[in-house]
Design an enzyme around this catalytic site. Structure first.
Site, mmCIF file in Angstrom:
data_model
loop_
_atom_site.group_PDB
_atom_site.id
_atom_site.type_symbol
_atom_site.label_atom_id
_atom_site.label_comp_id
_atom_site.label_asym_id
_atom_site.label_seq_id
_atom_site.Cartn_x
_atom_site.Cartn_y
_atom_site.Cartn_z
ATOM 1 N N CYS A 142 0.827 -1.208 0.000
ATOM 2 C CA CYS A 142 0.000 0.000 0.000
ATOM 3 C C CYS A 142 0.864 1.262 0.000
ATOM 4 O O CYS A 142 0.458 2.291 -0.533
ATOM 5 C CB CYS A 142 -0.930 -0.007 1.208
ATOM 6 S SG CYS A 142 -2.205 -1.284 1.137
ATOM 7 N N CYS A 146 13.913 5.399 -6.636
ATOM 8 C CA CYS A 146 12.484 5.116 -6.413
ATOM 9 C C CYS A 146 12.127 5.691 -5.041
ATOM 10 O O CYS A 146 12.816 6.593 -4.544
ATOM 11 C CB CYS A 146 12.191 3.618 -6.511
ATOM 12 S SG CYS A 146 12.891 2.632 -5.167
#
Length: 391
Positions: A201, A349
């Site tokens: 998530c 990232c």
């Protein structure tokens, strides 16, 4: 099929407890005996996060006598969109402490046992053996398989829930359920999906209200199992699509030829294809720290910085000078064709994990001047420019 109640009734309820739980006591299926079973129950909730938060509140409100919480994390601003047991005043506190305070405010008759360790294989079975029922709302496959196997070895049923973006799932697993009804998580997922197909998530996002929808199912199943009422979700998977406002039910059957769980795996990270434990996942590729990158930027010696996150992440925060090229199977060839074999690349990232995978793929393609940005954008915000937002 109704299963026998998991828990024997406790002693008589006090006058104050009768007043508090009177709406339960009026339901014939629950009644005084059912409420006394809840009072005598010991339930362990793994994680006080998106699913754990509403589950904990509903179990406490229902009168579960002892609730255990295991979570090593601290409350962060980004939790408050969905983790409703926490608040602004508990940001920075351990989640188990924040949750314990919220439960005490809601129901002083509930005993709370907190565990601040990360759930690990060397303690899971012993911990589970102290409880009647386990609630698993964790957000990664490695922990889910650990929970499943430990429940099998501890001979405990557990309620499982999962959420991602707008979809949630819930079921009940119990390897040694009565009448040959036993099932476990490996009947649903015999093998873990590839890591790139299972973002968390924190990487892919989650619709906050979805947590309450799935957690309410989980808490309902817990009360049913404790009191022995209704038909539990053992052998059934409920799938909820919030965008379509649609529930589906899929059968789960014992997988033919599935081997019984006789011991815990040596390393669930490795089993799930993650290669190395989380703390060392990025150490096998060349790296550069965010402070080193900032220094190169100041000296006008900036390498080509490639951000492999998703566009929605890019919109929240980005490092100046970066180029967005989201991670995909074709990305290594795209970078090779665009920048050439000898390009000086830094791959970034959110945390450094996805970029480490891309860096490794580029090294395998023969590129030698490519490095992973250690800690990713999170580290840049923390150590270089705290004025930027985080997520």
């Amino acid at each position: 099929m109704t299963l026998p109640a998991l828990v024997e009734p406790a002693r008589e309820l006090s006058r104050a407890e009768i007043n508090r739980y009177s709406r339960h006591l009026l339901i014939p299926n629950v009644g005084m005996i059912g409420q006394r079973r809840l009072k005598n129950a010991r339930v362990l909730v793994i994680g006080a996060g998106g699913l754990g938060s509403p589950t904990l509140l509903y179990l406490a409100a229902a009168g579960v006598g002892t609730i255990g919480i295991i979570d090593f994390d601290q409350v962060d601003d980004s939790n408050l969109q969905r983790q409703i047991i926490h608040g602004v005043d508990t940001v920075g506190q351990l989640k188990v402490d924040s949750a314990r305070k919220a439960i005490a405010r809601l129901n002083p008759y509930v005993q709370v046992e907190t565990h601040t360790d990360r759930l690990e294989r060397d303690m899971a079975v012993e911990l589970f053996s102290r409880f009647d029922l386990i609630m698993d709302g964790t957000d990664n496959f490695a922990t889910r398989y650990l929970v499943n196997d430990a429940c099998v070895l501890a001979n405990k049923p557990y309620v499982w829930g999962s959420i991602f973006r707008f979809e949630g799932q819930a079921s009940v697993f119990w390897e040694n359920a009565p009448d040959g009804l036993g099932l476990d998580y490996r009947d649903l997922y015999p093998e873990p999906p590839p890591p790139e197909m299972a973002p968390s998530c924190s990487e892919g996002g989650v619709f906050g209200i979805l947590c309450a929808s799935i957690a309410s199912i989980m808490a309902t199943e817990a009360v049913k199992l404790i009191t022995g009422i209704g038909e539990p979700l053992l052998g059934r998977l409920v799938v909820y699509d919030a965008l379509e406002m649609r529930y589906r039910e899929l059968p789960i059957r014992r997988l033919p030829g599935r081997q019984p769980v006789n011991e815990l795996a040596e390393d669930y990270q490795v089993f799930c294809g993650l290669g190395l434990p989380a703390d060392g996942a990025t150490t096998s590729v060349p790296g550069i720290s965010v402070t080193e990158l900032a220094k190169l930027m100041e000296q006008n010696e900036m390498p080509v910085l490639i951000d492999v996150r998703e566009p929605t992440e890019w919109d929240i925060v980005r490092i100046p000078g970066a180029t967005l090229l989201s991670k995909s199977p074709a990305l290594p060839q795209t970078l090779l064709q665009r920048y050439g074999m000898d390009a000086n690349l830094v791959i970034a990232c959110k945390s450094g994990r996805r970029s480490a995978e891309v860096t490794r793929e580029l090294l395998n393609e023969g590129m030698r001047h490519v490095r992973n940005l250690e800690g990713g954008v999170q580290a840049w915000v923390k150590d270089v420019d705290p004025s930027l937002p985080s997520y």
